[in-house]
Design an enzyme around this catalytic site. Structure first.
Site, short mmCIF file in Angstrom:
data_model
loop_
_atom_site.label_atom_id
_atom_site.label_comp_id
_atom_site.label_asym_id
_atom_site.label_seq_id
_atom_site.Cartn_x
_atom_site.Cartn_y
_atom_site.Cartn_z
N GLY A 121 33.02 -11.92 16.52
CA GLY A 121 31.30 -11.94 16.84
C GLY A 121 31.32 -12.52 18.11
O GLY A 121 31.37 -12.30 18.99
N ASN A 122 29.37 -13.31 17.57
CA ASN A 122 28.85 -12.97 18.81
C ASN A 122 28.08 -14.41 18.53
O ASN A 122 27.14 -14.77 17.62
CB ASN A 122 27.78 -11.85 19.66
CG ASN A 122 27.29 -11.56 19.46
OD1 ASN A 122 26.35 -12.11 18.63
ND2 ASN A 122 27.74 -10.62 18.99
N ARG A 123 27.46 -14.94 19.42
CA ARG A 123 26.64 -15.96 19.23
C ARG A 123 24.99 -16.03 19.06
O ARG A 123 24.02 -16.80 18.38
CB ARG A 123 26.29 -17.27 20.76
CG ARG A 123 28.02 -17.47 20.88
CD ARG A 123 28.01 -18.72 21.82
NE ARG A 123 26.72 -19.57 22.29
CZ ARG A 123 25.93 -19.75 22.97
NH1 ARG A 123 26.46 -19.70 24.49
NH2 ARG A 123 25.22 -20.57 23.41
#
Length: 405
Positions: A211-213
């Protein structure tokens, strides 16, 4: 969430006996969903403690222009505010505002603010009726400042007359009215806008994912602004735990492939597609059916490329300027603007919004952003650090210009 969710309020408190009522104002604003940044003058600190307002708002109280010099407190606070409320406003502060003076944090901040300003005067009757005060108030109202009150009633020392600060509920109503009056024209009326927001998650096994932020704050702000401007808005939300803006149709997705399917299912009816989501470039080639066990050693995860939805949409058109109008985002950490120009050309988009996510005050999970909007026509518009709500409207200004008549 209340009707002021997503609204950032600068609450200025000046040195009058009515300052204690600012605590009630802060509580009502927070209850309505607003984020409240309190600023106290030195005089206000004699009437109400910082701990009270910090406890009610959950935000740091500021009072000294010499604090946080590297962060440019006054500029950052002014730019981030959607609306400013001075409650109560003394005759002295009103005079300084009218004269454009900036000798403390509050007045300095207000000179840097471009948002609507609501002023709630409080003073003795003789001070309110003085010709100088009347002239100062006239100057402020002539600039578009919303002056509410004062009311008549019992004043300090038992006097009765005009000069009593309006009740907290009236101040909140004035804040709502100021926000409404500052709302943009419904220049997207009759248009359909598709917005993607959040960050995709690509499963490794039933527990883990890549995933990412991204939190979705910027995309949600754009969806909200588009709806306020009259558009029919479809929001494709990837793992974003944010409330759905009023008047927006929400489509929740998890992975990049699900996001692609959702966007392609909506694009035929869209006048504008804004790709604000952070979409994973890669996903695991295979997903384990059960949780990978640490005891089995370090797994090797083979990745495969995800489809590039923005590029796919761009390639489906005959060229820039065709419908739907395409807006992409580029979250960069190195040489962001040059990378943005490269990405704009590769993707075939009409506009590309570039932001430097290495900054602590912009990008992922922040309430503010600083972006550069690049156009396929070679245009460049820089939006200085501001609340994401404000940045969203500046992006949509460029969208409206691109749509033409």
């Amino acid at each position: 969430m209340g009707d002021l969710a997503g609204v950032r309020v600068l609450l200025g408190v000046t040195g009058g006996i009515a300052a204690y009522k600012a605590a009630l104002v802060a509580r009502l604003l927070v209850h309505a969903g607003a984020t409240v940044d309190p600023v106290l003058t030195r005089g206000a600190e004699r009437f109400i403690g910082a701990a009270t307002l910090e406890g009610l708002t959950g935000r740091r109280v500021r009072s000294d222009v010499w604090e946080d010099i590297p962060g440019e407190s006054h500029v950052a606070l002014g730019r981030a505010a959607d609306v400013a409320l001075i409650y109560p406003a003394t005759a002295h502060t009103i005079a300084k505002l009218a004269g454009g003076l900036a000798d403390d944090l509050l007045t300095t901040t207000l000179l840097a603010a471009t948002c609507p300003l609501v002023v709630a005067p409080a003073m003795h009757t003789e001070m309110w009726q003085h010709a100088a005060t009347a002239a100062n108030v006239a100057t402020l109202t002539g600039r578009g400042v919303h002056v509410i009150g004062p009311a008549s009633g019992i004043l300090m020392g038992g006097d009765v007359g005009a000069g009593r600060v309006v009740e907290p509920e009236d101040a909140i109503a004035a804040v709502r009215a100021a926000l409404a009056s500052a709302a943009p024209d419904r220049d997207l009326q009759g248009r359909t806008v598709v917005v993607t927001a959040g960050g995709t998650r690509e499963p490794i096994d039933p527990v883990r994912y890549l995933g990412n932020r991204s939190t979705g704050k910027m995309g949600f702000a754009i969806a909200d602004a588009a709806a306020r401007r009259g558009a029919s808005v479809h929001l494709v939300a990837a793992n974003a735990g944010l409330p759905t803006p009023d008047g927006v149709t929400r489509h929740d997705v998890t992975t990049a492939l699900e996001l692609r399917d959702a966007v392609l299912g909506l694009v035929d009816r869209a006048d504008v597609v804004v790709k604000a989501a952070a979409v994973a470039d890669f996903r695991p080639a295979t997903v384990a059916a059960s949780k990978l066990k640490k005891a089995d050693g370090v797994p090797v995860v083979e990745l495969t490329r995800n489809p590039d939805v923005l590029a796919e949409l761009g390639a489906a058109r005959s060229g820039p300027g065709e419908r739907p109008l395409l807006v992409g985002f580029a979250a960069e950490t190195d040489d962001p603007e040059q990378r943005g120009w490269d990405k704009l050309k590769r993707k075939g988009a009409d506009l590309l919004v570039v932001n430097d996510v290495s900054r602590s005050d912009a990008g992922f999970a922040t309430d503010t952003n600083h972006v550069v909007i690049l156009g396929a026509d070679g245009s460049r518009v820089e939006v200085a650090l501001a609340a994401k709500r404000e940045v969203a409207d500046r992006i949509l200004d460029r969208v409206v210009a691109g749509l033409g008549d």
